[in-house]
Each structure stands twice: as structure tokens, then as C-alpha cells.
Design a protein around this motif. Structure first.
Motif, PDB file in Angstrom:
ATOM      1  N   VAL A  84       0.874  -1.153  -0.166  1.00  0.00           N
ATOM      2  CA  VAL A  84       0.083  -0.056  -0.080  1.00  0.00           C
ATOM      3  C   VAL A  84       0.780   1.214   0.149  1.00  0.00           C
ATOM      4  CG1 VAL A  84      -1.835   1.190   1.364  1.00  0.00           C
ATOM      5  CG2 VAL A  84      -1.763  -1.364   1.282  1.00  0.00           C
ATOM      6  N   ASP A  85       0.528   2.092  -1.019  1.00  0.00           N
ATOM      7  CA  ASP A  85       1.491   3.390  -1.052  1.00  0.00           C
ATOM      8  C   ASP A  85       1.282   4.538  -0.123  1.00  0.00           C
ATOM      9  OD1 ASP A  85       2.522   2.460  -3.485  1.00  0.00           O
ATOM     10  OD2 ASP A  85       1.254   3.247  -4.623  1.00  0.00           O
ATOM     11  N   ASP A  86       0.146   4.591   0.447  1.00  0.00           N
ATOM     12  CA  ASP A  86      -0.273   5.617   1.431  1.00  0.00           C
ATOM     13  C   ASP A  86      -0.046   5.050   2.902  1.00  0.00           C
ATOM     14  OD1 ASP A  86      -1.473   8.033   2.154  1.00  0.00           O
ATOM     15  OD2 ASP A  86      -2.784   6.762   3.159  1.00  0.00           O
ATOM     16  N   TRP A  88      -0.932   6.113   5.926  1.00  0.00           N
ATOM     17  CA  TRP A  88      -1.807   6.171   6.708  1.00  0.00           C
ATOM     18  C   TRP A  88      -2.826   4.939   6.398  1.00  0.00           C
ATOM     19  CZ3 TRP A  88      -3.328   6.729  11.338  1.00  0.00           C
ATOM     20  CH2 TRP A  88      -4.710   6.875  11.535  1.00  0.00           C
ATOM     21  N   SER A  89      -3.126   4.633   5.049  1.00  0.00           N
ATOM     22  CA  SER A  89      -4.025   3.533   4.484  1.00  0.00           C
ATOM     23  C   SER A  89      -3.252   2.094   4.841  1.00  0.00           C
ATOM     24  CB  SER A  89      -4.061   3.915   3.122  1.00  0.00           C
ATOM     25  OG  SER A  89      -4.845   4.878   2.932  1.00  0.00           O
ATOM     26  N   ALA A  90      -2.076   2.416   4.599  1.00  0.00           N
ATOM     27  CA  ALA A  90      -1.238   1.269   5.073  1.00  0.00           C
ATOM     28  C   ALA A  90      -1.510   0.557   6.537  1.00  0.00           C
ATOM     29  CB  ALA A  90       0.453   1.321   4.882  1.00  0.00           C
ATOM     30  N   ILE A  92      -3.937   1.630   8.573  1.00  0.00           N
ATOM     31  CA  ILE A  92      -5.368   1.239   9.075  1.00  0.00           C
ATOM     32  C   ILE A  92      -5.641   0.019   8.612  1.00  0.00           C
ATOM     33  CG2 ILE A  92      -7.919   1.818   8.691  1.00  0.00           C
ATOM     34  CD1 ILE A  92      -6.147   3.642  10.700  1.00  0.00           C
ATOM     35  N   GLY A  93      -5.037  -0.435   7.374  1.00  0.00           N
ATOM     36  CA  GLY A  93      -5.400  -1.681   6.547  1.00  0.00           C
ATOM     37  C   GLY A  93      -4.755  -2.752   7.406  1.00  0.00           C
ATOM     38  N   VAL A 143       3.884   7.951   8.405  1.00  0.00           N
ATOM     39  CA  VAL A 143       2.878   9.126   8.295  1.00  0.00           C
ATOM     40  C   VAL A 143       3.770  10.340   8.741  1.00  0.00           C
ATOM     41  CG1 VAL A 143       0.850   9.937   9.370  1.00  0.00           C
ATOM     42  CG2 VAL A 143       1.071   7.393   8.967  1.00  0.00           C
ATOM     43  N   ARG A 148       2.041  14.397   8.161  1.00  0.00           N
ATOM     44  CA  ARG A 148       0.560  14.303   8.495  1.00  0.00           C
ATOM     45  C   ARG A 148       0.320  13.879  10.028  1.00  0.00           C
ATOM     46  NH1 ARG A 148      -1.575  10.093   4.249  1.00  0.00           N
ATOM     47  NH2 ARG A 148      -3.595  10.639   5.253  1.00  0.00           N
ATOM     48  N   VAL A 190      -9.962   2.907  14.852  1.00  0.00           N
ATOM     49  CA  VAL A 190      -9.563   3.968  13.762  1.00  0.00           C
ATOM     50  C   VAL A 190     -10.269   5.197  14.262  1.00  0.00           C
ATOM     51  CG1 VAL A 190     -10.533   4.455  11.570  1.00  0.00           C
ATOM     52  CG2 VAL A 190     -10.253   2.178  12.026  1.00  0.00           C
ATOM     53  N   SER A 194      -7.393   8.025  14.231  1.00  0.00           N
ATOM     54  CA  SER A 194      -7.745   9.280  13.476  1.00  0.00           C
ATOM     55  C   SER A 194      -7.306  10.688  14.043  1.00  0.00           C
ATOM     56  CB  SER A 194      -9.341   9.423  13.029  1.00  0.00           C
ATOM     57  OG  SER A 194      -9.404   8.336  12.057  1.00  0.00           O
TER      58      SER A 194
END
Length: 199
Positions: A84-86, A88-90, A92-93, A143, A148, A190, A194
Motif C-alpha cells: 500500500v503506497d499511502d 496512513w492507509s497502510a 489502518i489496513g 505518516v 501528517r 480507527v 484518526s
């Protein structure tokens, strides 16, 4: 042609692997307390002396099984994060993946139930720190590198996030409805995490 003789190191590794494989299956079901050492060595096809030589005792073997499971979980989550590139998405995933792993009967029984009683709370927490803390720190640093992350010390944040994840894992393991507990825990985590990310 004659079969090449294995070295002492190869024989030793083979014996350890056989013991860990047999013990992992039996520790998952029926569980640590219900499995005598003799049953483990029979299943592994080795002698009782081999168990004591390589692991000291049944508890030492249990520790090796836990280490193997924790290593596999960490590697699985790290591999997912790399896909996963992002950052934050990585993160949470990977969190969702971790909570899914907490539904596996083997993980529930060995890592989240028996480990605490067999090893004691301090050693269980130390194991969680050794494997989970570095991974969480990597996520937070990723992050932060994108500017961020909120202005807060990463080592302390990572420790607190780890504690929250460990608590969620225990809640899932001991819930009457583990799947529902997982969904609620994920939503709560989450929402909590966040707050670490700048909008």
C-alpha cells in the motif's frame, strides 16, 4: 548413490522444527495445560531428552511456538503494508488485518489466552513490545515523513497505540461474539487513531 549425511546443525534444526510443529498444533487444541510433554515428543517423533536439550522444558517450547506465531504475524502485516503506497492507509489496513488474525483459533488459544497464564503478564507484554512496537513505530514514522502526524513523540505514541491494539485483541479473544467484537474494536481504534493524523 548413498544419501548424504546431515550435519549436526541440520539434525538439530530438524528436531527443533519437529517439536515446534507438533507443539503448535497441540497447544492450539486442546491447549497448553491439557498436553503433557510426552504427547508432544510422541507427535514430533523425538525423545523427551530432545525436548529438554533444545528448549529446557515444556514452557520453553511454548515460548518458541509463541515466537514463531508472533514472527509470522509481524511479517504478514509488514508485507501487507509494503503493498500500500499511502502510509496512513497502510497502517489502518494492517490494523484490520491484525484484528482478523485475532479471530484465528490458534492465535486466540496460544497467543491471547494461554500465553498470559503460562508466561505471565510481564513476559507476554514484553513479547508484544518486541514484535508489535517496531511495526507500529514504522507506521507512525511513515505518516510523520509525509507531514501528517500530529506533533507528539513517536516512541510514546507507538507504546500507547500498541497497548490499545493489545487490549482490542484481548477483547476479541474473550468476547461471546468475536466477529462483532472485532468490527466494534476496529471502528473504535480507527476513531481513536484518526486523532493522530492532521486533516
Amino acid at each position: 548413490m548413498p544419501t548424504p549425511r546431515r550435519s549436526q546443525t541440520e539434525r538439530s534444526q530438524s528436531t527443533q522444527a519437529a517439536l515446534i510443529t507438533a507443539a503448535r498444533k497441540l497447544f492450539a487444541d486442546p491447549g497448553y495445560a491439557a498436553v503433557p510433554a510426552d504427547e508432544i515428543v510422541r507427535a514430533a517423533g523425538v525423545t523427551r531428552g530432545a525436548l529438554y536439550h533444545h528448549f529446557g522444558d515444556k514452557q520453553g517450547l511454548f515460548r518458541a511456538v509463541i515466537e514463531q506465531i508472533e514472527t509470522e504475524i509481524t511479517e504478514e502485516l509488514r508485507a501487507f503494508a509494503r503493498s500500500v503506497d499511502d502510509p496512513w492507509s497502510a497502517a489502518i489496513g494492517a490494523l484490520g488485518r491484525f484484528l482478523d488474525l485475532c479471530l484465528r483459533p490458534e492465535v486466540v488459544r496460544i497467543s491471547l489466552t494461554d500465553a498470559i497464564s503460562v508466561l505471565g503478564w510481564p513476559e507476554w507484554r514484553e513479547l508484544e513490545n518486541r514484535y508489535g512496537l517496531g511495526l507500529i513505530t514504522e507506521f507512525l514514522e511513515g505518516v510523520a515523513a509525509e507531514g501528517r502526524l500530529i506533533d507528539a513523540p513517536i516512541p510514546e505514541l507507538a507504546q500507547l497505540v500498541l497497548s490499545a491494539c493489545a487490549e482490542a485483541a484481548l477483547m476479541i479473544a474473550h468476547a461471546e461474539d468475536p466477529e462483532a467484537a472485532k468490527e466494534k474494536s476496529l471502528a473504535a481504534l480507527v476513531a481513536l487513531l484518526s486523532g493522530l493524523v492532521k486533516t
